[in-house]
Design a protein around this motif. Structure first.
Motif, PDB file in Angstrom:
ATOM      1  N   ARG A 304      18.257 -11.192  50.303  1.00 50.15           N
ATOM      2  CA  ARG A 304      19.244 -10.801  49.302  1.00 50.15           C
ATOM      3  C   ARG A 304      18.523 -10.071  48.170  1.00 50.15           C
ATOM      4  O   ARG A 304      17.308 -10.079  48.087  1.00 50.15           O
ATOM      5  CB  ARG A 304      19.971 -12.037  48.751  1.00 50.15           C
ATOM      6  CG  ARG A 304      19.031 -13.078  48.154  1.00 50.15           C
ATOM      7  CD  ARG A 304      19.762 -14.319  47.677  1.00 50.15           C
ATOM      8  NE  ARG A 304      18.835 -15.350  47.236  1.00 50.15           N
ATOM      9  CZ  ARG A 304      18.258 -15.389  46.034  1.00 50.15           C
ATOM     10  NH1 ARG A 304      18.544 -14.444  45.141  1.00 50.15           N
ATOM     11  NH2 ARG A 304      17.441 -16.355  45.705  1.00 50.15           N
ATOM     12  N   GLY A 340      25.176  -8.256  52.464  1.00 57.13           N
ATOM     13  CA  GLY A 340      24.581  -9.091  51.434  1.00 57.13           C
ATOM     14  C   GLY A 340      23.126  -8.795  51.142  1.00 57.13           C
ATOM     15  O   GLY A 340      22.536  -9.418  50.277  1.00 57.13           O
ATOM     16  N   GLY A 341      22.531  -7.826  51.874  1.00 55.41           N
ATOM     17  CA  GLY A 341      21.127  -7.521  51.605  1.00 55.41           C
ATOM     18  C   GLY A 341      20.467  -6.807  52.761  1.00 55.41           C
ATOM     19  O   GLY A 341      20.730  -5.642  53.030  1.00 55.41           O
TER      20      GLY A 341
END
Length: 379
Positions: A304, A340-341
């Motif tokens: 993340r 998310g990343g």
């Protein structure tokens, strides 16, 4: 010899000004590294301004002698400034440091993660707030004593590992943004060893020439994380069970915060057929999960808060080297964006990949740092 052999502009910091017309704010921790940076620049004739951040109360139980940014270290930074004849200021950032670094450190540890507060300090205090102070002082750039190199490539400023692999601090600086890199300078990154730094300190006659390096996290006395967290979060050390992978209770513990992923010693569950290691911390259930060594190995890592320092946008798949702990060597991996990343697939499994640690990306060849992210989970 210029401080940075990779620049060719009028002065050694790559700015089109004479040194006397170039104001440089030097972030001074009171240690030998930042002191040498300030002395080098002052000797070259730059308009040096030293700034030290007081990050915590040296009289409090959290502080310890020999750590940076408090007590004796502020005094040492002031002595260096007096010796070299440039102004020095001390700024009280204790509240900012606690809110931006210490509180998250405590909460992350209580959640079963293994945080790296030094990265957050660079990201949220030194390279954000202090850099802002430098701009307010009309400085042309800010210099630090970190062992890392800033080079100018076809697309602008790049981050590269230090010339001395033993001193390289790129793991702790992966979250430096391109905009910050434009303004930052790292004069020690090209030195071959710490011995060269100390030799320079002796030549300048600095009072910190023989000062020992700081070792542990500055606000953690003697590396005792649990004691600090108990002070910050009273009642946090709640007991629970030590369980195996199937959930069978093997023993009791006196607080999840006292354990780290990969730990073998001190579990208090002897008499078993094979050695067991901490493989996971479940803070919600107050469980320390143990298992055989092979359970520590991970191939896939979810990340993340990605900071990308490569050329162009972060998209598609990249062949990279990654470092999953500050003490590990970079290893080959595939990196790709994910919800998310990002997701990292290691070509060979690594042991002890722990949530809360950083995963730093490097170019497969050369020394360039391509960014990094925070480990959310590993499989």
């Amino acid at each position: 010899m210029p401080l940075d052999p990779y620049v060719s502009d009028l002065n050694s910091l790559g700015l089109s000004k004479a040194p006397a017309d170039t104001r440089v704010v030097v972030a001074m921790s009171g240690g030998v590294d930042s002191s040498v940076v300030a002395a080098m620049l002052a000797e070259e004739g730059y308009d040096v301004v030293g700034v030290t951040l007081q990050l915590y109360d040296h009289g409090a139980a959290l502080a310890r002698k020999g750590a940076c940014c408090a007590g004796r270290d502020i005094h040492d930074a002031r002595r260096v400034a007096e010796r070299m004849g440039f102004p020095h200021y001390v700024l009280d950032y204790e509240n900012v440091f606690r809110e931006s670094v210490i509180d998250e450190f405590a909460d992350s540890y209580l959640a079963g993660a293994t945080p790296v507060p030094c990265i957050r300090c660079n990201e949220r205090v030194k390279f954000r707030d202090l850099l802002g102070v430098a701009r307010e002082l009309d400085a042309d750039c800010m210099a630090t004593g970190h062992y890392i190199r800033r080079m100018v490539g076809p697309m602008g400023a790049e981050l590269h590992r230090a010339a001395d692999p033993a001193r390289d601090q790129s793991y702790f600086l992966f979250s430096t943004t391109p905009e910050q890199l434009d303004y930052l300078r790292f004069p020690l990154g090209g030195l071959g060893s710490k011995a060269e730094t100390r030799a320079l300190a002796a030549r300048f006659g600095l009072p910190v020439a023989d000062k020992p390096d700081s070792q542990d996290i500055c606000f953690v006395p003697n590396g005792n994380y649990a004691a600090v967290i108990e002070k910050l979060r009273p009642g946090a050390a709640e007991p629970g069970d030590i369980v195996d992978r199937e959930g069978h209770v093997l023993g009791r513990h006196d607080g999840v915060l006292r354990y780290t992923v990969g730990q073998r010693r001190g579990l208090g569950i002897g008499g078993l057929d094979e050695p067991l290691f901490v493989v996971r911390l479940d803070a919600d259930k107050r469980q320390v999960v143990v298992g055989p060594r092979e359970m520590l190995k991970s191939r896939t890592i979810a990340l993340r808060e990605i900071n990308w320092l490569g050329d162009g946008a972060f998209e598609g798949e990249h062949e990279v080297l990654v470092r999953v702990r500050s003490t590990r060597q970079p290893v080959p991996a595939l990196l790709r964006p994910a919800e998310g990343g990002a997701e990292v697939t290691l070509l060979s499994a690594e042991e002890g990949v722990a949530p809360g640690q950083a995963c730093v990306f490097y170019a497969p060849e050369g020394t360039r740092v391509l960014g990094g992210g925070w480990i959310a989970r590993a499989a």
